[in-house]
Write an enzyme that holds these catalytic residues in place. Structure first.
Site, PDB file in Angstrom:
ATOM      1  N   ALA A 159      -7.473  -6.779  79.754  1.00 27.74           N
ATOM      2  CA  ALA A 159      -8.052  -5.978  80.842  1.00 27.74           C
ATOM      3  C   ALA A 159      -7.009  -5.093  81.530  1.00 27.74           C
ATOM      4  O   ALA A 159      -5.815  -5.387  81.514  1.00 27.74           O
ATOM      5  CB  ALA A 159      -8.703  -6.913  81.854  1.00 27.74           C
ATOM      6  N   PHE A 161      -5.708  -2.705  85.156  1.00 28.17           N
ATOM      7  CA  PHE A 161      -5.511  -3.061  86.564  1.00 28.17           C
ATOM      8  C   PHE A 161      -6.587  -2.505  87.493  1.00 28.17           C
ATOM      9  O   PHE A 161      -6.713  -2.947  88.620  1.00 28.17           O
ATOM     10  CB  PHE A 161      -4.136  -2.552  87.043  1.00 28.17           C
ATOM     11  CG  PHE A 161      -4.129  -1.078  87.388  1.00 28.17           C
ATOM     12  CD1 PHE A 161      -4.567  -0.633  88.630  1.00 28.17           C
ATOM     13  CD2 PHE A 161      -3.722  -0.121  86.464  1.00 28.17           C
ATOM     14  CE1 PHE A 161      -4.590   0.723  88.949  1.00 28.17           C
ATOM     15  CE2 PHE A 161      -3.753   1.232  86.768  1.00 28.17           C
ATOM     16  CZ  PHE A 161      -4.190   1.641  88.018  1.00 28.17           C
ATOM     17  N   LYS A 185      -6.760 -12.132  78.791  1.00 29.73           N
ATOM     18  CA  LYS A 185      -5.486 -11.726  79.379  1.00 29.73           C
ATOM     19  C   LYS A 185      -5.758 -10.657  80.420  1.00 29.73           C
ATOM     20  O   LYS A 185      -6.004  -9.509  80.095  1.00 29.73           O
ATOM     21  CB  LYS A 185      -4.519 -11.156  78.332  1.00 29.73           C
ATOM     22  CG  LYS A 185      -3.118 -11.022  78.913  1.00 29.73           C
ATOM     23  CD  LYS A 185      -2.218 -10.043  78.179  1.00 29.73           C
ATOM     24  CE  LYS A 185      -2.347  -8.630  78.657  1.00 29.73           C
ATOM     25  NZ  LYS A 185      -1.943  -8.391  80.054  1.00 29.73           N
ATOM     26  N   GLU A 188      -1.472  -7.819  84.148  1.00 30.59           N
ATOM     27  CA  GLU A 188      -0.382  -8.552  84.798  1.00 30.59           C
ATOM     28  C   GLU A 188      -0.153  -8.053  86.229  1.00 30.59           C
ATOM     29  O   GLU A 188       0.568  -8.668  86.988  1.00 30.59           O
ATOM     30  CB  GLU A 188       0.906  -8.428  83.963  1.00 30.59           C
ATOM     31  CG  GLU A 188       1.505  -7.029  83.827  1.00 30.59           C
ATOM     32  CD  GLU A 188       0.849  -6.185  82.734  1.00 30.59           C
ATOM     33  OE1 GLU A 188      -0.280  -6.518  82.313  1.00 30.59           O
ATOM     34  OE2 GLU A 188       1.473  -5.183  82.313  1.00 30.59           O
ATOM     35  N   ARG A 189      -0.800  -6.933  86.578  1.00 30.31           N
ATOM     36  CA  ARG A 189      -0.601  -6.425  87.934  1.00 30.31           C
ATOM     37  C   ARG A 189      -1.633  -6.956  88.915  1.00 30.31           C
ATOM     38  O   ARG A 189      -1.441  -6.898  90.123  1.00 30.31           O
ATOM     39  CB  ARG A 189      -0.622  -4.886  87.910  1.00 30.31           C
ATOM     40  CG  ARG A 189       0.615  -4.366  87.199  1.00 30.31           C
ATOM     41  CD  ARG A 189       0.678  -2.883  87.193  1.00 30.31           C
ATOM     42  NE  ARG A 189      -0.148  -2.308  86.139  1.00 30.31           N
ATOM     43  CZ  ARG A 189      -0.079  -1.042  85.763  1.00 30.31           C
ATOM     44  NH1 ARG A 189       0.740  -0.219  86.381  1.00 30.31           N
ATOM     45  NH2 ARG A 189      -0.840  -0.591  84.798  1.00 30.31           N
ATOM     46  N   SER A 238      -5.468   2.079  78.813  1.00 29.39           N
ATOM     47  CA  SER A 238      -4.991   3.412  78.428  1.00 29.39           C
ATOM     48  C   SER A 238      -5.118   3.646  76.920  1.00 29.39           C
ATOM     49  O   SER A 238      -5.242   2.701  76.141  1.00 29.39           O
ATOM     50  CB  SER A 238      -3.522   3.545  78.818  1.00 29.39           C
ATOM     51  OG  SER A 238      -2.755   2.625  78.051  1.00 29.39           O
ATOM     52  N   CYS A 293     -11.824   5.094  85.564  1.00 32.05           N
ATOM     53  CA  CYS A 293     -11.932   5.814  84.299  1.00 32.05           C
ATOM     54  C   CYS A 293     -13.115   6.767  84.320  1.00 32.05           C
ATOM     55  O   CYS A 293     -13.221   7.642  83.478  1.00 32.05           O
ATOM     56  CB  CYS A 293     -12.087   4.839  83.145  1.00 32.05           C
ATOM     57  SG  CYS A 293     -13.639   3.961  83.231  1.00 32.05           S
ATOM     58  N   GLU A 393      -4.453  12.705  81.549  1.00 35.34           N
ATOM     59  CA  GLU A 393      -5.196  11.945  82.557  1.00 35.34           C
ATOM     60  C   GLU A 393      -4.245  11.691  83.727  1.00 35.34           C
ATOM     61  O   GLU A 393      -3.161  11.132  83.537  1.00 35.34           O
ATOM     62  CB  GLU A 393      -5.654  10.606  81.955  1.00 35.34           C
ATOM     63  CG  GLU A 393      -6.448   9.753  82.928  1.00 35.34           C
ATOM     64  CD  GLU A 393      -6.867   8.401  82.329  1.00 35.34           C
ATOM     65  OE1 GLU A 393      -6.078   7.800  81.569  1.00 35.34           O
ATOM     66  OE2 GLU A 393      -7.984   7.945  82.635  1.00 35.34           O
TER      67      GLU A 393
HETATM   68  P1  NAD Z   1      -2.826  -0.141  80.393  1.00 32.47           P
HETATM   69  O1  NAD Z   1      -3.186   0.330  79.037  1.00 32.47           O
HETATM   70  O2  NAD Z   1      -1.454   0.129  80.894  1.00 32.47           O
HETATM   71  O3  NAD Z   1      -3.011  -1.731  80.463  1.00 32.47           O
HETATM   72  C1  NAD Z   1      -4.188  -2.340  79.976  1.00 32.47           C
HETATM   73  C2  NAD Z   1      -3.818  -3.665  79.327  1.00 32.47           C
HETATM   74  O4  NAD Z   1      -3.033  -3.425  78.155  1.00 32.47           O
HETATM   75  C3  NAD Z   1      -2.995  -4.571  80.213  1.00 32.47           C
HETATM   76  O5  NAD Z   1      -3.491  -5.886  80.095  1.00 32.47           O
HETATM   77  C4  NAD Z   1      -1.580  -4.414  79.694  1.00 32.47           C
HETATM   78  O6  NAD Z   1      -0.845  -5.604  79.804  1.00 32.47           O
HETATM   79  C5  NAD Z   1      -1.753  -4.035  78.253  1.00 32.47           C
HETATM   80  N1  NAD Z   1      -0.772  -3.018  77.806  1.00 32.47           N
HETATM   81  C6  NAD Z   1      -0.212  -2.031  78.541  1.00 32.47           C
HETATM   82  N2  NAD Z   1       0.578  -1.254  77.790  1.00 32.47           N
HETATM   83  C7  NAD Z   1       0.540  -1.751  76.547  1.00 32.47           C
HETATM   84  C8  NAD Z   1       1.134  -1.369  75.312  1.00 32.47           C
HETATM   85  N3  NAD Z   1       1.953  -0.315  75.221  1.00 32.47           N
HETATM   86  N4  NAD Z   1       0.858  -2.099  74.230  1.00 32.47           N
HETATM   87  C9  NAD Z   1       0.040  -3.155  74.296  1.00 32.47           C
HETATM   88  N5  NAD Z   1      -0.557  -3.553  75.445  1.00 32.47           N
HETATM   89  C10 NAD Z   1      -0.323  -2.867  76.551  1.00 32.47           C
HETATM   90  O7  NAD Z   1      -3.920   0.434  81.380  1.00 32.47           O
HETATM   91  P2  NAD Z   1      -3.950   0.335  82.970  1.00 32.47           P
HETATM   92  O8  NAD Z   1      -2.884   1.210  83.525  1.00 32.47           O
HETATM   93  O9  NAD Z   1      -3.990  -1.079  83.399  1.00 32.47           O
HETATM   94  O10 NAD Z   1      -5.393   0.957  83.271  1.00 32.47           O
HETATM   95  C11 NAD Z   1      -5.605   2.337  83.446  1.00 32.47           C
HETATM   96  C12 NAD Z   1      -6.158   2.983  82.205  1.00 32.47           C
HETATM   97  O11 NAD Z   1      -7.344   2.300  81.813  1.00 32.47           O
HETATM   98  C13 NAD Z   1      -6.576   4.418  82.383  1.00 32.47           C
HETATM   99  O12 NAD Z   1      -6.178   5.158  81.262  1.00 32.47           O
HETATM  100  C14 NAD Z   1      -8.101   4.352  82.471  1.00 32.47           C
HETATM  101  O13 NAD Z   1      -8.779   5.528  82.100  1.00 32.47           O
HETATM  102  C15 NAD Z   1      -8.381   3.251  81.542  1.00 32.47           C
HETATM  103  N6  NAD Z   1      -9.667   2.656  81.802  1.00 32.47           N
HETATM  104  C16 NAD Z   1     -10.689   2.922  80.948  1.00 32.47           C
HETATM  105  C17 NAD Z   1     -11.942   2.412  81.180  1.00 32.47           C
HETATM  106  C18 NAD Z   1     -13.085   2.703  80.259  1.00 32.47           C
HETATM  107  O14 NAD Z   1     -14.093   2.022  80.354  1.00 32.47           O
HETATM  108  N7  NAD Z   1     -12.972   3.675  79.363  1.00 32.47           N
HETATM  109  C19 NAD Z   1     -12.165   1.607  82.308  1.00 32.47           C
HETATM  110  C20 NAD Z   1     -11.090   1.351  83.155  1.00 32.47           C
HETATM  111  C21 NAD Z   1      -9.848   1.870  82.888  1.00 32.47           C
END
Ligand code: NAD
Length: 511
Positions: A159, A161, A185, A188-189, A238, A293, A393
């Site tokens: 998931a 943040f 999982k 972590e934030r 992301s 998002c 974005e």
């Molecule tokens: P993030 O991708 O940084 O983190 C999401 C999850 O992936 C976390 O649990 C994190 O620990 C893990 N993660 C982070 N970087 C990783 C990597 N390089 N390799 C493997 N795992 C990794 O996203 P975020 O900053 O927590 O959330 C914001 C993003 O989520 C925005 O881009 C937003 O548009 C997107 N989002 C999309 C939807 C949707 O339904 N399309 C909904 C909510 C958020």
């Protein structure tokens, strides 16, 4: 307890537990991450990077409990979720407080976050209808075909943040009500809300070991992508992480559904209701500090609607930036100093590339919260599609404004953008709305609705660059994702019937 360094002082600091086999346990790891209050940047808790051994015991617990949970009657599973939805309702304020503390959004918005997740839990209570199979009698003489929907095994969720309640609640309730066990999982934030939700699920009667929670970053993600017991992964976050997880998980033979980034356009037609449209646009661009998002981060003003810009700026200016738990707040802080830095530099890139900054929120001061990650509402106009502030974005309270001569020009702008999460059109003309919804290549469309996140009897149908996978989150597609189908073809020949004498009393169905 552990201690954290805050403003030159060492203070006791709570640790986030792992949830393994029905117990909330302290990790034995040596690697911990700090969790900050985004309004102050004080360290409020620590979250462990779970060790390989801990992650293995979590997934083993899922595997073991799968045998009994998958055989538990569908009515018993439904009863647990009926109790669960009530527990979430009863505790919505507590959940919202934990969200505001860790994530920063306003308390009212945090309640909305819980509420949208709660709606998915309520929907899981219809599992007795949702999981029905299909039947076709008399394929040939005395032969029938029917299907069962069955769980697939251990499923996992990763998931982001920005919705600490809603997004985990898109994941494990749907998966578990179908008879799967679940490894989650959280981000972590913002792990605290997930831990509260896990406790409530246990209180609702969910057996030990059916839900396990691990914490961490890349190692935890790789573990989930690679462990052979895990059959399906739901990811939201992301593109960088989502594309990676989709590839690595799929390569290992798992189902993956991956909801990712977005650039959502609000198309404003000159015949729109000006008052409502401007309010909706401002709410959808700057609400949750733009960290949704489905935020409307891009406006396309068509024709005469271009003259509405000054009023749009006035309304955005009137929003109150403050800590999420303060009275009257509209816009809270961003998640981290790095997020603020990134948003500020994307704003600057617009200026450097020749766009015009109509409202600059970069120097906003919030009294009493000088260390918070605040950015005020920001509006950039004269933006063109090549500019970085348009191609990336931003995920902050920044509205970029483009202009178009006609509806057709607006449609081609939207369709040339790689993302396909959401869009909205504002108009009072049905034909315009019809044409837009028909021609635009985006998965979720609002007609005079700024954030068209579907209710859970439908699915979350982001498309193109915003999604990887075949079946979407929640709704009918969510049930498909978390089940497999067994198709039975059977023949019972009429002449083999052994009942030779009629039964005249009322049948009692085995009782
Ligand atoms: P993030 O991708 O940084 O983190 C999401 C999850 O992936 C976390 O649990 C994190 O620990 C893990 N993660 C982070 N970087 C990783 C990597 N390089 N390799 C493997 N795992 C990794 O996203 P975020 O900053 O927590 O959330 C914001 C993003 O989520 C925005 O881009 C937003 O548009 C997107 N989002 C999309 C939807 C949707 O339904 N399309 C909904 C909510 C958020």
């Amino acid at each position: 307890g552990r201690t954290a360094h805050n403003n030159g002082q060492w203070k006791p600091c709570p640790t986030t537990k792992l949830f393994i086999n029905g117990k909330f346990v302290e990790s034995k790891t040596s690697e911990w991450l700090d969790i900050h209050n985004p309004a102050t940047n004080e360290v409020i808790a620590r979250v462990p990077k779970a060790t390989q051994e801990e992650m293995l015991s979590a997934v083993d617990s899922c595997s073991q409990s799968y045998h009994s949970w998958s055989e538990t009657s569908i009515l018993a599973r439904q009863q647990i979720f009926l109790r669960y939805q009530q527990l979430i309702k009863d505790n919505i304020k507590e959940l919202a407080r934990s969200i505001t503390l860790e994530q920063g959004k306003t308390l009212a918005d945090a309640e909305g976050d819980v509420f949208r997740g709660l709606q998915v839990v309520e929907h899981t209570c219809s599992i007795t209808s949702l999981m029905l199979g299909e039947t076709l009698p008399s394929i040939t003489k005395d032969m029938d075909t029917y299907t069962y929907r069955l769980p697939i095994g251990v499923c996992a969720g990763i998931a982001p943040f920005n919705f600490p309640a809603m997004i985990p609640l898109w994941m494990f309730p749907m998966g578990m009500v179908c008879g799967n066990t679940y490894l989650l999982k959280p981000s972590e934030r913002v792990p605290a809300c997930t831990m509260l939700l896990a406790k409530m699920l246990q209180d609702a009667g969910m057996p030990d070991g059916t839900l396990n929670i691990i914490h961490g970053q890349h190692d935890a993600v790789n573990f989930i992508c690679d462990h052979p017991a895990i059959k399906a992964i739901s990811f939201v976050g992301s593109n960088q992480a989502g594309e990676y997880i989709y590839e690595r998980g799929s390569k290992n033979g798992k189902r993956v559904q991956s909801n990712m980034g977005a650039k959502n356009h609000g198309v404003v037609m000159p015949d729109a209701n000006k008052e409502t449209t401007l309010n909706q646009l401002v709410g959808a661009a700057f609400g949750a500090a733009g960290q949704r998002c489905m935020a409307l981060s891009t406006a396309i003003l068509v024709g005469e609607a271009r003259s509405w810009l000054p009023e749009l700026v006035d309304r955005a200016k009137a929003l109150r930036v403050n800590a999420g738990d303060q009275a009257g707040v509209d816009v809270g802080p961003l998640i981290s100093p790095q997020a603020k830095e990134r948003v500020n530099s994307l704003i600057q890139s617009g200026v450097d590339e020749g766009a015009q900054l109509l409202l600059d929120g970069r120097n906003v001061k919030v009294q009493g919260y000088e260390n918070g990650n605040f950015v005020g509402p920001t509006i950039i106009c004269n933006v063109t599609p090549q500019m970085k502030c348009y191609t990336e974005e931003i995920f902050g309270p920044v509205l970029v404004v483009l202009e178009a001569e006609s509806l057709d020009d607006a449609i081609s702008l939207v369709n040339n953008n790689p993302y396909g999460n959401g869009t909205a059109i504002f108009t009072t003309n049905g034909a315009t709305a019809r044409k837009y919804t028909h021609k635009v290549d985006v998965g979720q469309i609002g007609v005079n609705v700024p954030i068209p996140v579907p209710l859970p009897m439908f699915s979350f149908t982001g498309s193109r660059g915003s999604f990887r996978g075949d079946t979407n989150f929640y709704g009918k597609q969510g049930i498909q994702f978390y089940t497999q189908i067994k198709t039975v073809t059977s023949q019972w020949k009429a002449e083999d019937s052994t009942v030779k004498t009629p039964a005249v009393s009322m049948p009692t169905m085995g009782r």
